[in-house]
Design an enzyme around this catalytic site. Structure first.
Site, PDB file in Angstrom:
ATOM      1  N   LYS A   1      20.860   4.365   7.795  1.00 51.70           N
ATOM      2  CA  LYS A   1      20.373   4.451   6.424  1.00 51.70           C
ATOM      3  C   LYS A   1      20.993   3.415   5.513  1.00 51.70           C
ATOM      4  CE  LYS A   1      18.643   9.069   5.846  1.00 51.70           C
ATOM      5  NZ  LYS A   1      18.726  10.325   5.134  1.00 51.70           N
TER       6      LYS A   1
ATOM      7  N   LYS B   1      11.246   5.649  14.858  1.00 55.67           N
ATOM      8  CA  LYS B   1      10.752   7.017  14.690  1.00 55.67           C
ATOM      9  C   LYS B   1       9.899   7.133  13.416  1.00 55.67           C
ATOM     10  CE  LYS B   1      13.988   9.442  12.027  1.00 55.67           C
ATOM     11  NZ  LYS B   1      14.535  10.563  11.441  1.00 55.67           N
TER      12      LYS B   1
ATOM     13  N   LYS C   1       9.798   9.708   6.796  1.00 55.13           N
ATOM     14  CA  LYS C   1       9.292   9.864   5.425  1.00 55.13           C
ATOM     15  C   LYS C   1       9.595   8.642   4.582  1.00 55.13           C
ATOM     16  CE  LYS C   1      11.402  14.295   5.477  1.00 55.13           C
ATOM     17  NZ  LYS C   1      12.351  15.196   5.230  1.00 55.13           N
TER      18      LYS C   1
END
Ligand code: TYM
Length: 376
Positions: free
Chosen positions: A112, A241, A244
């Site tokens: 992230k 993957k 969102k």
């Protein structure tokens, strides 16, 4: 006695079929057999910047999704994480038994933030040339070398420094809050997608560490990861993957997407040029992802699907995958429309849920505080 299950979803974006097929569908399918607690983890969502109004909207939206997907408040407890202060309190205590080094190694944090050589950093220019010249093993060694060199460079230091300035301590500490969620309810099983496995493992480590020090304080939970659906990949880049946070809307199918949008997204899904519908994650990631989605959506084994589509072309297959997903989402969307008109009911379910889990959470926290020696 029924096994205790805990799981959660962040209200940080609209839910997609990855969340549904990787996690929620399994919660629904095993709802009868377990004692379930499901949570909307809004405290986790604020580890990255959120607009307050959107966050509130998504918290309610997530609750509607759980209910529409088939979570039955008579069989499972559903609540919002920030409605139970024990989560934050336990997280603080667990923080003091978690090591900095452990948190630094968490892949989700690295992914992230891009701190360390994560996805947000591109390798120096040379990598493009290298890829075509070497086999996999050689390449790994070379990339390691470049990585080491890169990490030693001033550019890396400057970029990392800048990143660090804008990353919350909360994001770094995210797995500890997740451990608190799980341990607070004496959870036996945590049904999640593949990407959360490391977080459940660190939860186990923290629980065991505290148990070793103070006697049995916590139940040590097990991750439950179903092979099928555990990792639904992006439609536009099937090596990543489905997420969102992806900037490309065509990479995911949202639970609220209409039929037309779903057809279009699958029609654009990245595949290969072979025109053979066979499962092979390494060589055919796109087709394998579509087979996986169809398999979980229809509860059909992949070899059966391969047989069925042995003589089909990709166009037909993609349209059929879209059709299956549309069919799967139809009853969910019908129920969503119902909850859209009755938001008070959804709010009440959440409020009742937070009250229902209170005794358990408070009892665990009391036990932990006593074990550690907090208060008089
Ligand atoms: P979150 O909100 O990212 O995802 C919710 C659930 O969906 C699964 N998932 C996927 N499964 C298959 N394929 C995908 N592409 C995919 N994307 C997401 C996730 O594995 C997860 O099960 N940290 C958690 C939330 C959390 C939690 C917890 C979970 C907080 N506390 C305690 C379990 C127990 C998260 O960010 O999930």
């Amino acid at each position: 006695m029924k096994k205790r299950v805990f799981s959660g979803v962040q209200p940080s974006g609209d839910l997609h079929i990855g969340n549904y097929l990787g996690a929620i569908v399994n919660w629904v399918r095993s709802q009868e057999e377990h004692d379930n607690v499901f949570c909307i983890v809004d405290l986790h969502a604020i580890t990255v910047p959120q607009d307050p109004k959107i966050l509130k909207h998504r918290t309610l939206e997530n609750a509607k999704m759980y209910l529409a997907a088939g979570i039955d408040p008579k069989k499972s407890t559903l609540f919002v994480q920030s409605d139970r202060p024990e989560h934050s309190e336990l997280a603080w205590i667990l923080n003091c038994f978690t090591y900095f080094g452990e948190m630094k190694r968490m892949t989700q944090f690295k992914d992230k933030t891009g701190i360390q050589l994560g996805r947000n950093f591109t390798l120096p220019d040379t990598s493009d040339r290298l890829i075509s010249n070497y086999d996999n093993k050689q390449l790994i060694a070379i990339i390691r070398e470049i990585e080491a060199e890169w990490k030693n460079s001033d550019t890396w230091r400057i970029q990392n420094k800048r990143k660090e300035e804008s990353i919350s301590v909360g994001l770094f500490d995210y797995p500890v809050l997740m451990a608190a969620d799980i341990l607070l309810y004496d959870t036996d099983e945590v049904p999640v997608g593949d990407d959360q496995k490391q977080h459940v493992e660190i939860t186990r480590d923290i629980a065991q560490r505290i148990n070793n020090k103070f006697g049995k304080v916590f139940t040590v939970p097990e991750p439950v990861i179903k092979k099928e659906g555990a990792r639904i990949m992006s439609l536009t880049d099937p090596t990543k993957k489905m997420a969102k946070s992806d900037q490309n809307e065509n990479s995911y199918v949202l639970l609220r997407d209409d039929a037309d949008t779903i057809y279009k997204k699958f029609a654009k899904a990245q595949t290969d040029s072979e025109n053979v519908i066979k499962f092979n994650k390494e060589k055919k990631p796109g087709i394998s992802n579509l087979l996986n989605i169809m398999s979980v959506a229809t509860e059909t084994k992949i070899p059966e699907l391969e047989k069925k589509y042995a003589n089909s072309n990709y166009g037909q297959f993609k349209a059929d995958v879209a059709e299956c997903v549309i069919e799967m989402l139809k009853p969910i969307q019908a129920k969503l429309a119902k909850y859209d008109k009755d938001e008070d009911y959804v709010r009440k379910v959440l409020k009742d849920g937070a009250e229902a889990v209170a005794p358990r959470a408070q009892e665990t926290l009391k036990r932990v505080k006593k074990a550690v020696g907090l208060g008089l």
